[in-house]
Scaffold this motif. Structure first.
Motif, PDB file in Angstrom:
ATOM      1  N   LEU A  97      -9.023  14.349  -4.806  1.00  0.00           N
ATOM      2  CA  LEU A  97      -8.208  13.382  -4.059  1.00  0.00           C
ATOM      3  C   LEU A  97      -7.213  12.685  -4.980  1.00  0.00           C
ATOM      4  O   LEU A  97      -6.114  12.307  -4.551  1.00  0.00           O
ATOM      5  CB  LEU A  97      -9.097  12.354  -3.360  1.00  0.00           C
ATOM      6  N   LEU A  98      -7.575  12.516  -6.226  1.00  0.00           N
ATOM      7  CA  LEU A  98      -6.686  11.859  -7.186  1.00  0.00           C
ATOM      8  C   LEU A  98      -5.460  12.717  -7.519  1.00  0.00           C
ATOM      9  O   LEU A  98      -4.486  12.207  -8.071  1.00  0.00           O
ATOM     10  CB  LEU A  98      -7.451  11.494  -8.455  1.00  0.00           C
ATOM     11  N   SER A 104      -0.558   3.683  -2.819  1.00  0.00           N
ATOM     12  CA  SER A 104      -1.212   4.564  -3.790  1.00  0.00           C
ATOM     13  C   SER A 104      -2.376   3.884  -4.515  1.00  0.00           C
ATOM     14  O   SER A 104      -3.379   4.533  -4.800  1.00  0.00           O
ATOM     15  CB  SER A 104      -0.192   5.103  -4.797  1.00  0.00           C
ATOM     16  N   ALA A 105      -2.271   2.587  -4.786  1.00  0.00           N
ATOM     17  CA  ALA A 105      -3.372   1.894  -5.475  1.00  0.00           C
ATOM     18  C   ALA A 105      -4.646   1.917  -4.631  1.00  0.00           C
ATOM     19  O   ALA A 105      -5.748   2.101  -5.162  1.00  0.00           O
ATOM     20  CB  ALA A 105      -2.968   0.463  -5.809  1.00  0.00           C
ATOM     21  N   ASP A 106      -4.495   1.748  -3.313  1.00  0.00           N
ATOM     22  CA  ASP A 106      -5.668   1.798  -2.426  1.00  0.00           C
ATOM     23  C   ASP A 106      -6.251   3.200  -2.380  1.00  0.00           C
ATOM     24  O   ASP A 106      -7.477   3.382  -2.376  1.00  0.00           O
ATOM     25  CB  ASP A 106      -5.298   1.333  -1.012  1.00  0.00           C
ATOM     26  N   TRP A 107      -5.392   4.213  -2.312  1.00  0.00           N
ATOM     27  CA  TRP A 107      -5.847   5.606  -2.296  1.00  0.00           C
ATOM     28  C   TRP A 107      -6.668   5.897  -3.550  1.00  0.00           C
ATOM     29  O   TRP A 107      -7.760   6.482  -3.471  1.00  0.00           O
ATOM     30  CB  TRP A 107      -4.652   6.553  -2.225  1.00  0.00           C
ATOM     31  N   ILE A 108      -6.160   5.455  -4.676  1.00  0.00           N
ATOM     32  CA  ILE A 108      -6.853   5.683  -5.947  1.00  0.00           C
ATOM     33  C   ILE A 108      -8.202   4.978  -5.938  1.00  0.00           C
ATOM     34  O   ILE A 108      -9.222   5.548  -6.338  1.00  0.00           O
ATOM     35  CB  ILE A 108      -5.966   5.241  -7.127  1.00  0.00           C
ATOM     36  N   ILE A 165     -11.706   6.978  -6.252  1.00  0.00           N
ATOM     37  CA  ILE A 165     -12.627   6.689  -7.353  1.00  0.00           C
ATOM     38  C   ILE A 165     -13.988   6.273  -6.798  1.00  0.00           C
ATOM     39  O   ILE A 165     -15.034   6.637  -7.351  1.00  0.00           O
ATOM     40  CB  ILE A 165     -12.030   5.623  -8.295  1.00  0.00           C
ATOM     41  N   GLY A 166     -14.004   5.534  -5.686  1.00  0.00           N
ATOM     42  CA  GLY A 166     -15.273   5.176  -5.042  1.00  0.00           C
ATOM     43  C   GLY A 166     -16.052   6.404  -4.624  1.00  0.00           C
ATOM     44  O   GLY A 166     -17.261   6.496  -4.863  1.00  0.00           O
TER      45      GLY A 166
END
Length: 158
Positions: free
Chosen positions: A93-94, A102-106, A110-111
């Motif tokens: 996904l990254l 994009s910060a939320d997607w990352i 990562i979660g």
């Protein structure tokens, strides 16, 4: 003297010809320009397709296996296989970070990766309580992403 001048001229012409061929030769490129040596490149750009064929089959096999602690090594293998695939899927996904949010997607990716990794390690240790806790946390990361990026569709139940 004429002969050595002729040989020198011929050698110079040959050298210039070879040199011009080398300079004008096209650069060597990968057969598929979408393949890069410097990082991951998504094969399937459509996120729905990616999720349907990478995440969904693994999640569907894993969900019933999480109903109760495995009774044997074969059952633990199902948990280890599924948790590792989903954790590594977080890494995939990254490689697909959208331009917006994009910060939320990352953070969500990562979660998935980190909780999936903890789920995997707990499955290796045959610690079902910890595996279940991290499985549920991983699913929460998936759902947080689905709420934000899929407009609340595709919500998973652990």
């Amino acid at each position: 003297m004429k002969r050595s001048l002729s040989l020198f001229s011929l050698a110079l012409i040959a050298l210039l010809g070879v040199g011009s061929l080398l300079i004008s030769s096209p650069k060597v490129q990968a057969a598929d320009p979408s393949l890069k040596a410097d990082g991951p490149v998504p094969v399937e750009p459509d996120m729905h397709e990616f999720m349907e064929y990478v995440f969904q089959p693994t999640f569907k096999r894993l969900k019933p296996a999480m109903a109760e602690a495995p009774a044997d090594n074969a059952g633990w293998k199902v948990l280890k296989e599924g948790s590792l695939k989903l954790a590594e899927g977080g890494n995939l996904l990254l490689a697909r970070v959208p331009k917006e949010d994009s910060a939320d997607w990352i953070k969500h990716s990562i979660g998935v990766r980190d909780f999936g990794g903890k789920f995997y390690r707990a499955s290796q240790a045959k610690d079902f309580a910890t595996a279940k806790k991290n499985y549920e946390s991983m699913v929460q990361s998936c759902n947080a992403c689905h709420h934000q990026f899929a407009h609340g569709e595709h919500i998973l139940t652990p």
